[in-house]
Design an enzyme around this catalytic site. Sequence first.
Site, PDB file in Angstrom:
ATOM      1  N   ASP A   1      12.319 176.930  63.113  1.00 15.58           N
ATOM      2  CA  ASP A   1      13.344 175.953  62.741  1.00 15.58           C
ATOM      3  C   ASP A   1      12.629 174.831  61.991  1.00 15.58           C
ATOM      4  O   ASP A   1      11.708 174.211  62.546  1.00 15.58           O
ATOM      5  CB  ASP A   1      14.007 175.429  64.026  1.00 15.58           C
ATOM      6  CG  ASP A   1      15.155 174.477  63.739  1.00 15.58           C
ATOM      7  OD1 ASP A   1      15.079 173.729  62.736  1.00 15.58           O
ATOM      8  OD2 ASP A   1      16.106 174.473  64.530  1.00 15.58           O
TER       9      ASP A   1
ATOM     10  N   TYR B   1      24.987 165.728  52.573  1.00 20.42           N
ATOM     11  CA  TYR B   1      24.243 166.766  51.835  1.00 20.42           C
ATOM     12  C   TYR B   1      23.715 166.206  50.519  1.00 20.42           C
ATOM     13  O   TYR B   1      22.549 166.387  50.167  1.00 20.42           O
ATOM     14  CB  TYR B   1      25.193 167.945  51.589  1.00 20.42           C
ATOM     15  CG  TYR B   1      24.612 169.122  50.837  1.00 20.42           C
ATOM     16  CD1 TYR B   1      23.848 170.087  51.494  1.00 20.42           C
ATOM     17  CD2 TYR B   1      24.846 169.294  49.474  1.00 20.42           C
ATOM     18  CE1 TYR B   1      23.336 171.180  50.814  1.00 20.42           C
ATOM     19  CE2 TYR B   1      24.336 170.385  48.776  1.00 20.42           C
ATOM     20  CZ  TYR B   1      23.580 171.329  49.452  1.00 20.42           C
ATOM     21  OH  TYR B   1      23.077 172.412  48.767  1.00 20.42           O
TER      22      TYR B   1
HETATM   23  P1  NAP Z   1      21.918 180.760  52.741  1.00 23.59           P
HETATM   24  O1  NAP Z   1      21.851 182.195  52.394  1.00 23.59           O
HETATM   25  O2  NAP Z   1      22.829 180.307  53.829  1.00 23.59           O
HETATM   26  O3  NAP Z   1      20.418 180.286  53.044  1.00 23.59           O
HETATM   27  C1  NAP Z   1      20.098 179.150  53.774  1.00 23.59           C
HETATM   28  C2  NAP Z   1      19.210 179.597  54.922  1.00 23.59           C
HETATM   29  O4  NAP Z   1      18.656 178.433  55.546  1.00 23.59           O
HETATM   30  C3  NAP Z   1      19.982 180.367  55.989  1.00 23.59           C
HETATM   31  O5  NAP Z   1      19.361 181.607  56.225  1.00 23.59           O
HETATM   32  C4  NAP Z   1      19.890 179.459  57.195  1.00 23.59           C
HETATM   33  O6  NAP Z   1      19.780 180.135  58.416  1.00 23.59           O
HETATM   34  C5  NAP Z   1      18.594 178.719  56.924  1.00 23.59           C
HETATM   35  N1  NAP Z   1      18.488 177.518  57.717  1.00 23.59           N
HETATM   36  C6  NAP Z   1      19.458 176.602  57.980  1.00 23.59           C
HETATM   37  N2  NAP Z   1      18.987 175.666  58.802  1.00 23.59           N
HETATM   38  C7  NAP Z   1      17.706 175.993  59.073  1.00 23.59           C
HETATM   39  C8  NAP Z   1      16.708 175.420  59.893  1.00 23.59           C
HETATM   40  N3  NAP Z   1      16.933 174.309  60.612  1.00 23.59           N
HETATM   41  N4  NAP Z   1      15.496 176.023  59.975  1.00 23.59           N
HETATM   42  C9  NAP Z   1      15.250 177.147  59.272  1.00 23.59           C
HETATM   43  N5  NAP Z   1      16.157 177.749  58.480  1.00 23.59           N
HETATM   44  C10 NAP Z   1      17.377 177.171  58.393  1.00 23.59           C
HETATM   45  O7  NAP Z   1      22.351 179.914  51.485  1.00 23.59           O
HETATM   46  P2  NAP Z   1      21.661 179.686  50.048  1.00 23.59           P
HETATM   47  O8  NAP Z   1      22.766 179.343  49.165  1.00 23.59           O
HETATM   48  O9  NAP Z   1      20.725 180.767  49.703  1.00 23.59           O
HETATM   49  O10 NAP Z   1      20.866 178.335  50.319  1.00 23.59           O
HETATM   50  C11 NAP Z   1      19.500 178.182  49.974  1.00 23.59           C
HETATM   51  C12 NAP Z   1      19.263 176.757  49.503  1.00 23.59           C
HETATM   52  O11 NAP Z   1      19.961 176.556  48.285  1.00 23.59           O
HETATM   53  C13 NAP Z   1      19.762 175.677  50.466  1.00 23.59           C
HETATM   54  O12 NAP Z   1      18.781 174.660  50.585  1.00 23.59           O
HETATM   55  C14 NAP Z   1      21.003 175.145  49.778  1.00 23.59           C
HETATM   56  O13 NAP Z   1      21.266 173.808  50.106  1.00 23.59           O
HETATM   57  C15 NAP Z   1      20.624 175.320  48.326  1.00 23.59           C
HETATM   58  N6  NAP Z   1      21.756 175.349  47.392  1.00 23.59           N
HETATM   59  C16 NAP Z   1      22.637 176.393  47.418  1.00 23.59           C
HETATM   60  C17 NAP Z   1      23.681 176.402  46.513  1.00 23.59           C
HETATM   61  C18 NAP Z   1      24.688 177.511  46.472  1.00 23.59           C
HETATM   62  O14 NAP Z   1      25.666 177.403  45.697  1.00 23.59           O
HETATM   63  N7  NAP Z   1      24.541 178.584  47.245  1.00 23.59           N
HETATM   64  C19 NAP Z   1      23.834 175.363  45.596  1.00 23.59           C
HETATM   65  C20 NAP Z   1      22.927 174.319  45.611  1.00 23.59           C
HETATM   66  C21 NAP Z   1      21.876 174.340  46.498  1.00 23.59           C
HETATM   67  P3  NAP Z   1      21.101 180.606  59.220  1.00 23.59           P
HETATM   68  O15 NAP Z   1      21.586 181.798  58.475  1.00 23.59           O
HETATM   69  O16 NAP Z   1      20.575 180.903  60.580  1.00 23.59           O
HETATM   70  O17 NAP Z   1      22.058 179.458  59.175  1.00 23.59           O
END
Ligand code: NAP
Length: 263
Positions: free
Chosen positions: A61, A154
């Site tokens: 985490d 956020y």
């Molecule tokens: P995602 O597939 O949900 O990936 C985020 C991962 O972070 C999840 O596997 C989640 O685990 C993990 N996580 C959350 N809290 C955590 C913690 N305390 N310790 C360790 N791991 C943790 O979504 P994603 O879109 O690929 O997101 C990746 C990054 O891109 C994030 O930082 C997000 O803010 C950023 N982002 C995404 C978008 C978009 O449109 N998708 C846009 C802008 C920025 P769990 O599955 O267990 O929750």
Amino acid sequence: MNLGLQGRVALVTGADSGIGWNTARLLLAEGATVVLSDRRQDALDDAASRLTGNVRAFAADVTSGEDLRRLRTRVHNAVGEIDILVQSAGITGAQGLFHEIDEAGWRSTVEVDLMGPVLLTQTFLADLRHGGWGRIVYVASEDAVQPYDNELPYCAAKAGVLSMAKGLSRSYADEGLLVNCVSPAFIRTPMTDAMMRTRSERLQVSFDEAVDSFLDEERPYMELGRRGEPEEVANVIVFLCSDRASFVNGANYRVDSGSVATI
Ligand code: NAP
């Protein structure tokens, strides 16, 4: 193009899905050794089983200093020091207008989305400063520079990441450690799937209609008119991790099809 990643060791957080998993996949394809990290070991093991190459998977985490110290020990025992850190772990966090979000909502969001990157970097900085070559890439967000008023914790946390990255990029560049960000908008991942499921329930429309109306009403400058694919973000991250990005430092690469309206 040879990206020069053969033999490099990378740690990718948030790596059991979405942008993190796709980044790991592309780094492995370039010959890097990759350690996946995320919250749940079972999901990580499943994610690793869908990859080929020199891959390990250790849960941690990012808000827990104790977890991160244990992760560092496990990484060192398994593959040695890391050269590359990709910080993709994150949550959408507390949603609502300012008056609707309480102290706990702010704290829990900032804890993951800002303090997570801080603690992770503290834990692995010594590795990245060794050997005269290192890369950090933080996954920030379009929200960092174009805040939306229904998710300010956020937005503020991601703006903090941009600021930290820019400052950090000045400290160790002369040792070969380059620090950059990518800022995506509306990528097809579990994070935005969850957002769209909530939207479809609230508006009483189908999932696809929720996506279309979100693009029309909330993201009018996403000129390609669709969600991005996680690989489209991962491609840019992997470039920033590579030898080919040898003169890129302190940058924030927008991967948003134009969503941020300013130049
Ligand atoms: P995602 O597939 O949900 O990936 C985020 C991962 O972070 C999840 O596997 C989640 O685990 C993990 N996580 C959350 N809290 C955590 C913690 N305390 N310790 C360790 N791991 C943790 O979504 P994603 O879109 O690929 O997101 C990746 C990054 O891109 C994030 O930082 C997000 O803010 C950023 N982002 C995404 C978008 C978009 O449109 N998708 C846009 C802008 C920025 P769990 O599955 O267990 O929750």
